[in-house]
Enzyme design. Structure first.
Site, PDB file in Angstrom:
ATOM      1  CD  GLN A  77      -6.156  33.782  16.959  1.00 22.24           C
ATOM      2  OE1 GLN A  77      -5.719  33.415  15.883  1.00 22.24           O
ATOM      3  NE2 GLN A  77      -6.823  32.966  17.762  1.00 22.24           N
ATOM      4  CG  ASP A 118       1.198  34.587  20.116  1.00 22.64           C
ATOM      5  OD1 ASP A 118       1.391  33.640  19.319  1.00 22.64           O
ATOM      6  OD2 ASP A 118       1.264  35.789  19.762  1.00 22.64           O
TER       7      ASP A 118
END
Ligand code: CP
Ligand code: NVA
Length: 305
Positions: free
Chosen positions: A129, A221
């Protein structure tokens, strides 16, 4: 490059540059035969959309085949020792991508497998990521110098990996989390040390407004990660950390908005921000595919391509 990609700290700047160069090449021309005949095993203990699909599609576009192992297939850490799984898979396939609850399981696969192991997310890190994220930032800016990334949210796997990869490339990061959700101290300090050597600065604060000031990129996030309990307390603790129009205004810049996805609209980020012209969230998600191909090509195909 090392045999495995367990965390961003495993990578040298040369590895990162090679992965990004390969990613750009594959973004330009998606099909290749560099991995023809290779078989990639995906061992996933948790759900996944982007990571699984980008590895499977990326492998297919480079000529490799994939086998996906759902949690009930291999029962990692339950049916037999992780080392036995690694030892046997080494004799069958060419690469393991593992998504685990315990980071120790990725470390065990790495220690016992003779083939490369890629961490596809553990409780501690999510290096694939972070590679896609930093690649996206570089695509937008063409430099890391004097660029500031603000991370606002939970100080766990995604934050840890961003810190590691940003430090390696010399990208400055300001991390804001509620107290009690800070990044792990050893990881933060290691990243700060590496960043300093690369003329960048990594700072921690519990104040989101301070973190986003002058930020070129604002990243968030989910507040509740996979496997964590969706407690009322946690949602309360994160209330002041929502990425919304008000926080964006506080940056004082035309900050670009990033999110690793999946997103929880109305929790860590508002619908308005997701749909705003500042959002590069879907470009970021697309880059998972290109960087994944770069990682696989570097580990399995050799960079001399
Ligand atoms: N960002 C990310 O890793 O998404 P998935 O959980 O869908 O793979
Ligand atoms: N921190 C999140 C990232 C999802 C890609 C989780 O672990 O669920």
């Amino acid at each position: 490059m090392n045999k495995d990609l367990v965390s961003g700290f495993d990578l040298t700047i040369d590895d990162i540059n090679k992965i990004f160069a390969l990613a750009s090449q594959f973004k330009e021309q998606k099909l290749d035969t560099i991995l023809k005949g290779k078989v990639i095993g995906l061992i996933f203990q948790k759900p996944s959309m982007r990571t699984r699909v980008s590895f499977e599609v990326g492998a297919c576009q480079l000529g490799a085949d994939c086998i996906y192992f759902a949690p009930q297939d291999i029962k990692l850490g339950d049916r037999e020792p992780v080392g036995d799984i690694a030892g046997v898979l080494t004799r069958y396939i060419d690469l393991i991508v593992a998504r685990t609850f315990l980071h120790q399981h990725v470390l065990d696969l790495s220690a016992f497998a003779g083939i490369s192991v890629i961490n596809g997310l553990s409780d501690l890190y999510h290096p694939c990521q972070a590679l896609a994220d930093v690649y996206t930032i570089y695509e937008k800016t063409g430099t890391y110098k004097d660029i500031k990334l603000a991370y606002v949210g939970d100080g766990n796997n995604v934050a840890h990996s961003l810190l590691a990869v940003a430090a390696k490339v010399g990208l400055s990061v300001s991390v804001a989390t509620p107290i009690g959700y800070e990044p792990q101290k050893d990881i933060l300090e290691k990243a700060q040390e590496i960043a300093k050597q690369n003329n960048a600065e990594i700072v921690y604060t519990d104040n989101p407004v301070q973190a986003v000031k002058d930020a070129d990129f604002i990243y968030t996030d989910v507040w509740v990660s996979m496997g964590q309990e969706n407690t009322e307390k946690k949602l309360q603790d994160f209330q002041a950390f929502q990425v919304n129009a008000e926080l964006l205004r506080k940056s004082g810049k035309h900050s670009l908005i990033m999110h690793c996805m999946p997103m929880h609209r109305g929790q860590e980020i508002t619908e308005e921000i997701i749909g705003s012209e500042n959002s590069i969230i879907f470009e970021q998600a697309e880059n998972r595919l290109h960087t994944q191909k770069g990682i696989m090509a570097l580990l399995l195909g050799g960079q001399e391509h």
